[in-house]
Design a protein around this motif. Structure first.
Motif: not given
Length: 441
Positions: A214-235
């Motif tokens: 998840a961290a690889d998909l966001v910019e430095d200093g930003s938040a790892i949002e729940i929507e990003l995790l949902k899309s990353l985790l899938g099923d």
């Protein structure tokens, strides 16, 4: 001493955050808290051979390395997946060299259950003479997978899945420590952390790998949002090792819930197994077994319902088939229970094994040839359909050397109430028959 002072930054996050001391080690307080046997052994430097048994990602390898570091022992590791007797001998040679310098050696064997009996036996002489301290790690039940000789020389410690507190500590370390992601100044709210922990399912390595992705998909200093995790985790599914301890624990829980007449718990464990990726056809097969073992003739319809559910799964697949299996599971849980057939079958198997190849009595043998008839085959056999009420009262169907047994003893539940009544009536007819083949004692 910091085990990871020279850790290359290119290593995965889970490797960079591997605990360098007991303060950083998370979880397993049931064996590492003050006053617990392993903690006391560590503090006294009194190492002993041991087996770490637990699911993946709970710190088995890390704990073994910490034991070596704290006690200043040489740490040697081999994997049962990649190693054989040759590697064992090489490790023993290194342990002897270390002993010559006055230093103990811990030999850590990952996935020790993968070694066969002879490979496991290869450790024994060196454990016994103190050449090395053996630490094995396994995800499988040591009682089933390890030799008794090896088990008797090692203490088994059960390591548990990481709880929420331990996983939160790991996330906090990952986000704040320089050897983790601290330099990137990332943040997460509790909802995002909770989703991540649910997906990790008690596996610390999986937790950190998911966080790193998840961290690889966001910019430095930003938040790892729940929507990003949902899309990353899938099923993403829960842990469910299709050949391991979790597998057998969960099918056992399903079976015992059915046997205990609790349809709600049975449905839960069925859903858990599906959620973990278990093949529904495997569950269908086990459910058929439950119908015979725990319901039996108390409700003979149960077996047909389970077979029908199996067929639905085969012909229609998911989700229709899974719903049919769920229907069968609920029916079994609610049905009258009897293990009379199961117990009778086991008793008959024991007698068959104990008494060997007893001859079939002549009157029960077919006589398709003239010679067989001359030898007495089929002589004096009583054809039940020609007898009153189609029952040959007093007839005997056991070998002559084996007195009649009563393997099947119906319970007072469901249809077996009526079955028991009929069998008792037939026994009464046998006792009072004038044509008893074997006289009653």
């Amino acid at each position: 001493m910091d085990l990871f002072a020279q850790t290359p930054p290119a290593q995965p996050l889970a490797a960079r955050l591997r605990a360098a001391n007991l303060h950083e080690y998370v979880g397993q307080q049931h064996i590492l808290a003050a006053g617990k046997p392993l903690r006391e052994a560590l503090e006294q430097g009194a190492l002993h051979s041991m087996i770490f048994w637990g699911p993946p990602g709970v710190g088995k390898t890390t704990l073994a390395k910490l034991l070596a570091d704290i006690t200043d022992a040489h740490f040697e590791t081999i994997s049962a997946v990649l190693s054989g007797v040759k590697e064992i001998r090489q490790a023993v040679d290194i342990a002897r060299q270390q002993a010559g310098r006055g230093r103990r050696t811990i030999l850590f064997v990952d996935e020790v259950h993968r070694f066969n009996k002879s490979q496991q036996d290869a450790f024994l002489p060196y454990v016994e003479d103190g050449t090395l301290i053996f630490i094995g790690a396994t995800t499988e039940n040591p009682s089933f997978e390890l030799n008794n000789a090896l088990l008797s020389r090692a203490r088994v410690y059960v390591l548990k899945s990481l709880d929420q507190e331990a996983m939160l500590q790991l996330i906090e370390r990952a986000l704040t420590e320089d050897k983790g992601l601290g330099a990137r100044q990332l943040s997460m709210d509790f909802a995002a952390k909770e989703l991540l922990m649910n997906a990790a399912d008690g596996d610390g390595r999986r937790l950190l790998n998911l966080l790193e992705n998840a961290a690889d998909l966001v910019e430095d200093g930003s938040a790892i949002e729940i929507e990003l995790l949902k899309s990353l985790l899938g099923d993403s599914v829960r842990r469910f090792d299709k050949g391991g301890e979790a597998f057998y624990d969960q099918i056992s829980a399903l079976h015992k819930s059915v046997r205990g007449s609790n349809p709600d718990a049975a449905l839960y464990w069925f859903a858990r197994m599906l959620d973990g990726g278990c093949d529904p056809l495997y569950i269908a097969r086990r459910v058929v077994r439950m119908a015979s073992e725990d319901i039996g003739n108390a409700d003979p319809r149960a077996l047909g319902i389970c077979l029908d559910a199996w067929h639905v799964q085969e012909r229609l697949g998911s989700p229709e088939g899974e719903l049919a299996i769920a229907q069968a599971v609920v029916y079994l849980a609610c049905a009258a229970k009897s293990n009379a057939v199961y117990m009778g079958y086991k008793a008959a198997r024991r007698d068959a094994a104990e008494f060997g190849s007893l001859e079939v009595p002549l009157h029960l043998r077919n006589a398709p040839t003239k010679l067989m008839k001359q030898l007495g085959y089929g002589e004096e056999y009583r054809y039940a359909h020609d007898e009153p009420n189609a029952y040959a009262a007093g007839e005997d169907y056991f070998p002559e050397e084996l007195s009649p047994r009563q393997y099947y003893q119906p319970v007072e539940r469901g249809l077996e109430i009526k079955i028991a009544q009929k069998l008792e009536h037939l026994r009464h007819l046998d006792t009072n028959s004038a044509r008893q083949r074997r006289k009653q004692p």
